[in-house]
Design a protein around this motif. Structure first.
Motif, PDB file in Angstrom:
ATOM      1  N   SER A  20      -8.440   1.769   6.606  1.00 20.99           N
ATOM      2  CA  SER A  20      -8.208   1.100   5.403  1.00 20.99           C
ATOM      3  C   SER A  20      -7.304   0.156   5.215  1.00 20.99           C
ATOM      4  N   VAL A  21      -6.026   0.250   5.824  1.00 21.66           N
ATOM      5  CA  VAL A  21      -5.044  -0.442   5.724  1.00 21.66           C
ATOM      6  C   VAL A  21      -5.252  -1.944   6.633  1.00 21.66           C
ATOM      7  N   LYS A  22      -5.969  -1.563   7.719  1.00 24.86           N
ATOM      8  CA  LYS A  22      -6.331  -2.396   8.966  1.00 24.86           C
ATOM      9  C   LYS A  22      -7.029  -3.619   8.269  1.00 24.86           C
ATOM     10  N   ARG A  23      -8.164  -3.111   7.317  1.00 26.12           N
ATOM     11  CA  ARG A  23      -9.159  -3.825   6.949  1.00 26.12           C
ATOM     12  C   ARG A  23      -8.509  -4.800   5.654  1.00 26.12           C
ATOM     13  N   THR A  24      -7.360  -4.365   4.799  1.00 24.09           N
ATOM     14  CA  THR A  24      -6.851  -4.967   3.892  1.00 24.09           C
ATOM     15  C   THR A  24      -5.571  -5.917   4.633  1.00 24.09           C
ATOM     16  N   ALA A  25      -5.160  -5.676   5.804  1.00 24.77           N
ATOM     17  CA  ALA A  25      -4.051  -6.277   6.491  1.00 24.77           C
ATOM     18  C   ALA A  25      -4.438  -7.829   6.951  1.00 24.77           C
ATOM     19  N   LYS A  41       6.135   0.833  14.366  1.00 21.41           N
ATOM     20  CA  LYS A  41       5.089   1.569  14.958  1.00 21.41           C
ATOM     21  C   LYS A  41       5.255   2.967  15.287  1.00 21.41           C
ATOM     22  N   LYS A  42       6.763   3.438  15.359  1.00 22.85           N
ATOM     23  CA  LYS A  42       6.901   4.666  15.816  1.00 22.85           C
ATOM     24  C   LYS A  42       6.653   5.663  14.502  1.00 22.85           C
ATOM     25  N   TYR A  43       6.711   5.050  13.102  1.00 22.58           N
ATOM     26  CA  TYR A  43       6.646   5.836  12.061  1.00 22.58           C
ATOM     27  C   TYR A  43       5.255   5.667  11.268  1.00 22.58           C
ATOM     28  N   LEU A  44       4.602   4.739  11.344  1.00 24.35           N
ATOM     29  CA  LEU A  44       3.454   4.232  10.421  1.00 24.35           C
ATOM     30  C   LEU A  44       2.358   5.534  10.587  1.00 24.35           C
ATOM     31  N   ALA A  45       2.158   6.003  11.463  1.00 25.43           N
ATOM     32  CA  ALA A  45       1.080   7.157  11.685  1.00 25.43           C
ATOM     33  C   ALA A  45       1.445   8.464  10.890  1.00 25.43           C
ATOM     34  N   LYS A  46       2.752   8.565  10.923  1.00 23.48           N
ATOM     35  CA  LYS A  46       3.248  10.013  10.286  1.00 23.48           C
ATOM     36  C   LYS A  46       3.451   9.402   8.815  1.00 23.48           C
ATOM     37  N   ILE A  47       3.823   8.097   8.336  1.00 18.69           N
ATOM     38  CA  ILE A  47       3.687   7.655   6.976  1.00 18.69           C
ATOM     39  C   ILE A  47       2.431   7.855   6.319  1.00 18.69           C
ATOM     40  N   PHE A  48       1.330   7.494   7.093  1.00 18.11           N
ATOM     41  CA  PHE A  48       0.035   7.201   6.408  1.00 18.11           C
ATOM     42  C   PHE A  48      -0.484   8.763   6.414  1.00 18.11           C
ATOM     43  N   SER A  49      -0.001   9.795   7.325  1.00 24.56           N
ATOM     44  CA  SER A  49      -0.575  11.207   7.233  1.00 24.56           C
ATOM     45  C   SER A  49       0.204  11.826   5.949  1.00 24.56           C
ATOM     46  N   ILE A  50       1.249  11.590   5.982  1.00 25.30           N
ATOM     47  CA  ILE A  50       2.041  12.271   4.776  1.00 25.30           C
ATOM     48  C   ILE A  50       1.618  11.849   3.245  1.00 25.30           C
ATOM     49  N   LEU A  51       1.378  10.569   3.307  1.00 29.14           N
ATOM     50  CA  LEU A  51       0.966  10.008   1.894  1.00 29.14           C
ATOM     51  C   LEU A  51      -0.697  10.054   1.712  1.00 29.14           C
ATOM     52  N   GLY A  52      -1.379  10.529   2.903  1.00 27.40           N
ATOM     53  CA  GLY A  52      -2.846  10.521   2.896  1.00 27.40           C
ATOM     54  C   GLY A  52      -3.391   9.220   2.918  1.00 27.40           C
ATOM     55  N   ILE A  53      -2.909   8.453   3.534  1.00 25.65           N
ATOM     56  CA  ILE A  53      -3.436   6.875   3.542  1.00 25.65           C
ATOM     57  C   ILE A  53      -4.508   6.800   4.814  1.00 25.65           C
ATOM     58  N   ASP A  54      -5.531   6.422   4.667  1.00 29.57           N
ATOM     59  CA  ASP A  54      -6.698   6.277   5.833  1.00 29.57           C
ATOM     60  C   ASP A  54      -5.972   4.765   6.456  1.00 29.57           C
ATOM     61  N   ILE A  59       0.828  -1.282   0.079  1.00 30.55           N
ATOM     62  CA  ILE A  59       0.096  -0.017  -0.059  1.00 30.55           C
ATOM     63  C   ILE A  59       0.845   1.192  -0.026  1.00 30.55           C
ATOM     64  N   ILE A  60       1.975   1.277   0.894  1.00 30.28           N
ATOM     65  CA  ILE A  60       2.741   2.632   0.866  1.00 30.28           C
ATOM     66  C   ILE A  60       3.556   2.740  -0.408  1.00 30.28           C
ATOM     67  N   ARG A  61       4.250   1.715  -0.995  1.00 26.83           N
ATOM     68  CA  ARG A  61       4.880   1.619  -2.031  1.00 26.83           C
ATOM     69  C   ARG A  61       4.131   2.227  -3.265  1.00 26.83           C
ATOM     70  N   LYS A  62       2.753   1.736  -3.310  1.00 27.77           N
ATOM     71  CA  LYS A  62       1.601   2.242  -4.434  1.00 27.77           C
ATOM     72  C   LYS A  62       1.520   3.616  -4.248  1.00 27.77           C
ATOM     73  N   ARG A  63       1.296   3.989  -3.047  1.00 24.95           N
ATOM     74  CA  ARG A  63       0.953   5.429  -2.755  1.00 24.95           C
ATOM     75  C   ARG A  63       2.361   6.314  -3.021  1.00 24.95           C
ATOM     76  N   LEU A  64       3.565   5.888  -2.766  1.00 25.60           N
ATOM     77  CA  LEU A  64       4.601   6.604  -3.209  1.00 25.60           C
ATOM     78  C   LEU A  64       4.604   6.892  -4.488  1.00 25.60           C
ATOM     79  N   ILE A  65       4.315   5.971  -5.487  1.00 22.51           N
ATOM     80  CA  ILE A  65       4.419   5.991  -6.784  1.00 22.51           C
ATOM     81  C   ILE A  65       3.218   7.013  -7.299  1.00 22.51           C
ATOM     82  N   GLU A  66       2.052   6.866  -6.732  1.00 18.07           N
ATOM     83  CA  GLU A  66       1.018   7.795  -6.968  1.00 18.07           C
ATOM     84  C   GLU A  66       1.157   9.312  -6.899  1.00 18.07           C
TER      85      GLU A  66
END
Length: 70
Positions: A65-70, A49-62, A12-19
């Protein structure tokens, strides 16, 4: 040697980075870690854990939605 695989979150993160047109190096700098550590997170070798919230915020990832797909 076995090829490393991305986790569901890593995919999910890699796809969003490309987008959004960012590199892992850029994202790593923005969250305050190294590209190597970010790569470990994407491949499930570190929890991130320390970085995921910030990664999601920067990339605009809900995060929900990640928890549902994981």
């Amino acid at each position: 040697m076995q090829k490393r695989k991305l986790t569901q979150v890593g995919i999910i993160i890699r796809k969003r980075l490309i987008e959004v047109g960012k590199t892992q190096v850029q994202l790593a700098k923005e969250i305050g870690t190294s590209k190597i550590y970010l790569n470990h997170i994407l491949h499930g070798e570190r929890s991130g854990k320390k970085y995921l919230a910030k990664i999601f915020s920067i990339l605009g990832i809900d995060p929900d939605s990640v928890k549902r797909t994981a």
